[in-house]
Scaffold this motif. Structure first.
Motif, PDB file in Angstrom:
ATOM      1  N   GLY A 198      26.429 -20.817   5.234  1.00  0.00           N
ATOM      2  CA  GLY A 198      26.156 -21.469   6.319  1.00  0.00           C
ATOM      3  C   GLY A 198      26.890 -20.748   7.385  1.00  0.00           C
ATOM      4  N   ASN A 199      27.513 -19.566   7.336  1.00  0.00           N
ATOM      5  CA  ASN A 199      28.227 -18.919   8.196  1.00  0.00           C
ATOM      6  C   ASN A 199      27.546 -17.625   8.756  1.00  0.00           C
ATOM      7  N   ARG A 200      26.841 -17.923   9.689  1.00  0.00           N
ATOM      8  CA  ARG A 200      25.891 -17.006  10.336  1.00  0.00           C
ATOM      9  C   ARG A 200      26.732 -15.788  11.094  1.00  0.00           C
ATOM     10  N   TRP A 201      28.134 -15.991  11.619  1.00  0.00           N
ATOM     11  CA  TRP A 201      28.689 -15.082  12.279  1.00  0.00           C
ATOM     12  C   TRP A 201      29.328 -13.931  11.170  1.00  0.00           C
ATOM     13  N   LYS A 202      29.726 -14.456   9.944  1.00  0.00           N
ATOM     14  CA  LYS A 202      30.009 -13.598   8.938  1.00  0.00           C
ATOM     15  C   LYS A 202      28.831 -12.697   8.378  1.00  0.00           C
ATOM     16  N   ALA A 203      27.730 -13.462   8.325  1.00  0.00           N
ATOM     17  CA  ALA A 203      26.600 -12.826   7.719  1.00  0.00           C
ATOM     18  C   ALA A 203      26.068 -11.572   8.633  1.00  0.00           C
ATOM     19  N   ALA A 204      26.105 -11.971  10.073  1.00  0.00           N
ATOM     20  CA  ALA A 204      25.724 -10.681  10.863  1.00  0.00           C
ATOM     21  C   ALA A 204      26.666  -9.834  10.814  1.00  0.00           C
ATOM     22  N   ALA A 205      27.842 -10.100  10.848  1.00  0.00           N
ATOM     23  CA  ALA A 205      28.911  -9.018  10.573  1.00  0.00           C
ATOM     24  C   ALA A 205      28.607  -8.001   9.377  1.00  0.00           C
ATOM     25  N   GLN A 206      28.602  -8.513   8.250  1.00  0.00           N
ATOM     26  CA  GLN A 206      28.051  -7.756   7.175  1.00  0.00           C
ATOM     27  C   GLN A 206      26.895  -7.138   7.037  1.00  0.00           C
ATOM     28  N   PHE A 207      25.726  -7.551   7.744  1.00  0.00           N
ATOM     29  CA  PHE A 207      24.394  -6.983   7.797  1.00  0.00           C
ATOM     30  C   PHE A 207      24.841  -5.689   8.686  1.00  0.00           C
ATOM     31  N   ARG A 208      25.680  -5.851   9.843  1.00  0.00           N
ATOM     32  CA  ARG A 208      25.768  -4.638  10.773  1.00  0.00           C
ATOM     33  C   ARG A 208      26.696  -3.641  10.166  1.00  0.00           C
ATOM     34  N   ALA A 209      27.661  -4.093   9.199  1.00  0.00           N
ATOM     35  CA  ALA A 209      28.512  -3.201   8.531  1.00  0.00           C
ATOM     36  C   ALA A 209      27.705  -2.313   7.353  1.00  0.00           C
ATOM     37  N   SER A 210      26.668  -2.970   6.888  1.00  0.00           N
ATOM     38  CA  SER A 210      25.785  -2.413   6.017  1.00  0.00           C
ATOM     39  C   SER A 210      25.110  -1.299   6.660  1.00  0.00           C
ATOM     40  N   THR A 211      24.468  -1.584   7.773  1.00  0.00           N
ATOM     41  CA  THR A 211      23.604  -0.601   8.468  1.00  0.00           C
ATOM     42  C   THR A 211      24.574   0.584   8.784  1.00  0.00           C
ATOM     43  N   GLN A 212      26.018   0.410   9.127  1.00  0.00           N
ATOM     44  CA  GLN A 212      26.888   1.550   9.420  1.00  0.00           C
ATOM     45  C   GLN A 212      27.201   2.364   8.020  1.00  0.00           C
ATOM     46  N   LEU A 213      27.243   1.563   6.924  1.00  0.00           N
ATOM     47  CA  LEU A 213      27.462   2.242   5.573  1.00  0.00           C
ATOM     48  C   LEU A 213      26.282   3.205   5.209  1.00  0.00           C
ATOM     49  N   ASP A 214      25.129   2.544   5.262  1.00  0.00           N
ATOM     50  CA  ASP A 214      24.100   3.470   4.656  1.00  0.00           C
ATOM     51  C   ASP A 214      22.897   3.048   5.734  1.00  0.00           C
ATOM     52  N   PRO A 215      22.961   4.000   6.844  1.00  0.00           N
ATOM     53  CA  PRO A 215      21.678   3.742   7.900  1.00  0.00           C
ATOM     54  C   PRO A 215      20.208   3.957   7.457  1.00  0.00           C
ATOM     55  N   THR A 216      20.133   4.048   6.272  1.00  0.00           N
ATOM     56  CA  THR A 216      18.780   4.547   5.568  1.00  0.00           C
ATOM     57  C   THR A 216      18.252   3.019   4.895  1.00  0.00           C
ATOM     58  N   MET A 217      19.224   2.288   4.770  1.00  0.00           N
ATOM     59  CA  MET A 217      18.749   1.150   3.830  1.00  0.00           C
ATOM     60  C   MET A 217      18.176   0.067   4.901  1.00  0.00           C
ATOM     61  N   PRO A 218      16.851  -0.370   4.611  1.00  0.00           N
ATOM     62  CA  PRO A 218      16.223  -1.240   5.436  1.00  0.00           C
ATOM     63  C   PRO A 218      16.532  -2.740   5.495  1.00  0.00           C
ATOM     64  N   GLU A 219      17.069  -3.294   4.422  1.00  0.00           N
ATOM     65  CA  GLU A 219      17.199  -4.642   4.114  1.00  0.00           C
ATOM     66  C   GLU A 219      18.026  -5.369   5.249  1.00  0.00           C
ATOM     67  N   PRO A 220      19.220  -4.828   5.660  1.00  0.00           N
ATOM     68  CA  PRO A 220      20.074  -5.240   6.572  1.00  0.00           C
ATOM     69  C   PRO A 220      19.526  -5.368   7.946  1.00  0.00           C
ATOM     70  N   TRP A 221      18.434  -4.218   8.514  1.00  0.00           N
ATOM     71  CA  TRP A 221      17.807  -4.438   9.448  1.00  0.00           C
ATOM     72  C   TRP A 221      16.832  -5.584   9.649  1.00  0.00           C
ATOM     73  N   LYS A 222      16.225  -5.805   8.733  1.00  0.00           N
ATOM     74  CA  LYS A 222      15.170  -6.795   8.450  1.00  0.00           C
ATOM     75  C   LYS A 222      15.880  -8.058   8.677  1.00  0.00           C
ATOM     76  N   THR A 223      16.970  -8.291   8.096  1.00  0.00           N
ATOM     77  CA  THR A 223      17.626  -9.637   7.944  1.00  0.00           C
ATOM     78  C   THR A 223      18.290  -9.843   9.386  1.00  0.00           C
ATOM     79  N   LEU A 224      18.795  -8.883  10.071  1.00  0.00           N
ATOM     80  CA  LEU A 224      19.273  -8.846  11.473  1.00  0.00           C
ATOM     81  C   LEU A 224      17.974  -9.356  12.282  1.00  0.00           C
TER      82      LEU A 224
END
Length: 362
Positions: A228-254
């Motif tokens: 239920g913590n959307r703020w922390k979730a969004a921060a993790q997804f953005r961090a994932s796109t920075q760590l690996d910009p070729t990983m599609p799952e974080p973009w889809k979930t964002l």
């Protein structure tokens, strides 16, 4: 984004496009991947049975011709402590899969032995195969088990190009830390059983052990979202796109988060879904999300195109067929709506009904 990073991403996208073209004429096959039987191991080692399934799933996510049936659908049919060949066959047939991937992991002396097995239901019969067993020391578990994704892909999908092998192998080699992968595996089990607090704890353990374990970083965001913590979730997804910009799952979930915001961010959602699709052209859930965003924006033609792309990439997605049924009903294509609705209900009776369709007057 740095120039070097742009070049890297461009190279990856070009390779993916070539791969998508190479597989364009291949009819997707539906598969189920279940935990390997680890009952012969000591209790503290039995997590490895689920871990093998996770490694295989991570690798095969990059194969456009092998579509994995969601494990939640599998669990709705059967969720045994030990998967046997007959059970795998029964469940695969029930969820309209063409094959089931399973096996066993034991010890021979100090070594681990993985015996991969395969149930193939295509052609009207049931063919059970035992693939070449793998023997390894404990420290080699991740490295030696990762090629199972490619091994199964060869058995089910035919020859693989060097690019195919590289993508499947990279997907399965998510981390070199055995302890981090154990935490990740336990976190996945916790998410599946809705033990969301435990899932957050275990995923945090995985990323603390290996901060470059990008899939664990992403799944930590999924766990936060389930908690239920959307703020922390969004921060993790953005961090994932920075760590690996070729990983599609974080973009889809964002994209999902942008679309579900109290004031939906349509442009951002469309951009996020589009990036996910660029990175994995056969990512059906991203095509569905893109269709949802375009539909809400009033771009009916764009929504139809996106939903049809989703059903082409994953003909076994009840969700994609149901969305297509709904948009066809909205545009008074009643016969098409009924066909798509029938396919959705055949795949998953829980799909729900499309809106009533009123044909236009002649």
């Amino acid at each position: 984004m740095t120039t070097t990073l742009r070049i890297l991403v461009g190279a990856v996208l070009a390779t993916l496009a070539c791969s998508a073209g190479a597989h364009a004429q291949t009819t997707p096959r539906a598969i189920v991947v279940v935990p390997f039987d680890a009952s012969g191991l000591a209790p503290e080692e039995q997590w490895m049975g689920e871990a093998v399934a996770q490694l295989i799933s991570l690798g095969l996510a990059w194969h456009p011709a092998l579509v994995q049936i969601d494990r939640s659908r599998v669990r709705d049919v059967q969720d045994p402590a030990i998967w046997t060949g007959p059970l795998v066959s029964q469940v695969a047939a029930a969820v309209h899969a063409h094959a089931g991937l399973y096996g066993r992991i034991d010890r021979q002396g100090a070594d681990l032995v993985i015996q991969p097995q395969l149930v193939d239901l295509q052609g009207g019969g049931i063919k059970v195969s035992a693939l070449t067993p793998l023997t390894m020391a404990d420290a080699e578990f991740l490295a030696r088990a990762a090629p199972l994704a490619s091994l199964y892909a060869r058995e089910l999908g035919g020859p693989l190009t060097a690019g195919d092998l590289a993508r499947l192998d990279r997907g399965a080699r998510a981390t070199a830390s055995l302890e981090a992968f154990k935490c990740f595996t336990e976190g996945q089990v916790a998410l599946a059983t809705r033990a969301n607090e435990v899932a957050v704890e275990r995923m945090l353990g995985a990323v603390n052990l290996d901060e470059h374990f990008v899939m664990a970083q992403y799944m930590l965001g999924v766990a936060y979202l389930a908690f239920g913590n959307r703020w922390k979730a969004a921060a993790q997804f953005r961090a994932s796109t920075q760590l690996d910009p070729t990983m599609p799952e974080p973009w889809k979930t964002l994209g999902d988060l942008f679309l579900a915001a109290p004031r939906p961010l349509f442009d951002q959602a469309i951009e996020a879904y589009s990036r996910a699709i660029q990175l994995r052209p056969f990512y059906a859930d991203a095509h569905v999300g893109l269709g949802d965003a375009r539909k809400v924006r009033g771009d009916v033609a764009g929504a139809v195109t996106a939903y049809r792309a989703a059903t082409a990439a994953n003909p076994f997605s009840a969700r994609a067929h149901a969305r297509l049924a709904g948009i066809y009903a909205q545009t008074a294509r009643c016969a098409d709506s009924a066909a798509a609705q029938g396919r959705a209900l055949d795949l998953d009776p829980r799909s729900g009904l499309a809106p009533a369709c009123a044909p236009t007057s002649p």
